[in-house]
Design a protein around this motif. Structure first.
Motif: not given
Length: 301
Positions: A1-14, A52-65
């Motif tokens: 089981m792989l958790l998209d941690s940020a997605s889930l804690y945002f959901r929990a917050y709201f 619990a899978c984490m965003d080490a970089d939520w907006r990677p530069q290689w995608r922005v490039d």
């Protein structure tokens, strides 16, 4: 089981009232909401491994490039505390380190990869998996990983955190007209304003699904656009040609990586806390009470 941690804690917050506070009055609704959600996942699905899978970089530069508009709307207003910082609700930001400390003390593996998003960690671990995988996320982008032949599904929270949609290829066909293997191509064509992806003008979800049903893949759709004898309408052909620059780079942005470098870690479900003393201190400091007890009881089985 792989958790998209940020997605889930945002959901929990709201989804959990901010009235849940620590003894000194600091909101802990995201912390407690996430712990209760993980407890329910473990109880209902009995995973052997939990990451619990984490965003080490939520907006990677290689995608922005590749696509400069990628996630620009989520940037914190200028001047942020750090350049390129993601905008996070004031009451959620201080809870994120607490979530990380609690997961570490419990012994739930927490994994990120420098220069990659949690989605990419999930994609990499899914590619490496030798058995069934449940991906838990509120992000539809990860529907691209669904694969009935490998027993990979997405558990997608609907109506807050109360109900989980078990997403398999059949459900994707019913809702979107594509299976998991074609979901990324559909997302590229459709675009996603929430991620700053423009898509192809005039091509929405249904049109993208019809094109993929007719031609099989994005590459074959583009080949049809170059073929005067294909059944594409003149308008579709024109729009695909106009979107060539975007379509040349968008697949790499939309598709999750399957080769992100990962650290060594133990994914085994912890049956007892890794660091009971620290966990007790965290529980008292933040008033985690019943939420933590329920998680520990679920893990103990």
């Amino acid at each position: 089981m792989l958790l998209d941690s940020a997605s889930l804690y945002f959901r929990a917050y709201f989804g959990v009232p901010e009235s849940l506070k620590s003894p000194d009055g600091v909101p802990v609704n995201a912390v407690r909401g996430l712990l209760d959600f993980i407890a329910r996942l473990v109880t209902d699905h009995s995973p052997d491994h939990l990451v619990a899978c984490m965003d080490a970089d939520w907006r990677p530069q290689w995608r922005v490039d590749l696509i400069p508009s990628y996630k620009t709307h989520r940037l914190a207003p200028s001047p942020p505390a750090e350049p390129g910082e993601e905008e996070v609700p004031d009451a959620l930001g201080p809870q994120i380190p607490v979530i990380e400390q609690v997961l570490d003390a419990v012994g739930i593996a927490r994994v990120g990869s420098p220069g990659y998003e949690a989605d990419d960690v999930i994609g990499t671990l899914t590619a490496q998996a030798r058995g069934p995988v449940d991906v838990v996320t509120g992000d539809r982008d990860l529907f691209q990983l669904v694969d009935d032949t490998r027993a990979i599904r997405v558990l997608y929270p609907v109506k807050g955190m109360g109900t989980l949609q078990s997403t398999d290829d059949a459900l994707l066909h019913e809702k979107y007209g594509v299976d998991g293997g074609h979901y990324a191509d559909m997302a590229v064509l459709r675009g996603d304003p929430s991620d700053g992806l423009p898509g192809v003008a005039g091509v929405g979800e249904k049109t993208a699904a019809r094109l993929l049903a007719s031609y099989g893949s994005l590459a074959q759709i583009l080949a049809a656009a170059d073929d005067p004898g294909s059944a594409l309408t003149p308008t579709q052909r024109k729009r695909l040609h106009e979107g060539r620059g975007y379509l040349a780079v968008a697949p790499r942005v939309v598709r999750v990586a399957d080769d992100a470098p990962l650290p060594d870690f133990d994914p085994a479900l912890p049956r007892e806390p890794r660091d009971p003393m620290t966990l007790e201190e965290l529980s008292e400091r933040w008033g985690l009470g019943g939420s933590l007890h329920r998680l520990l009881a679920a893990l103990a089985g």
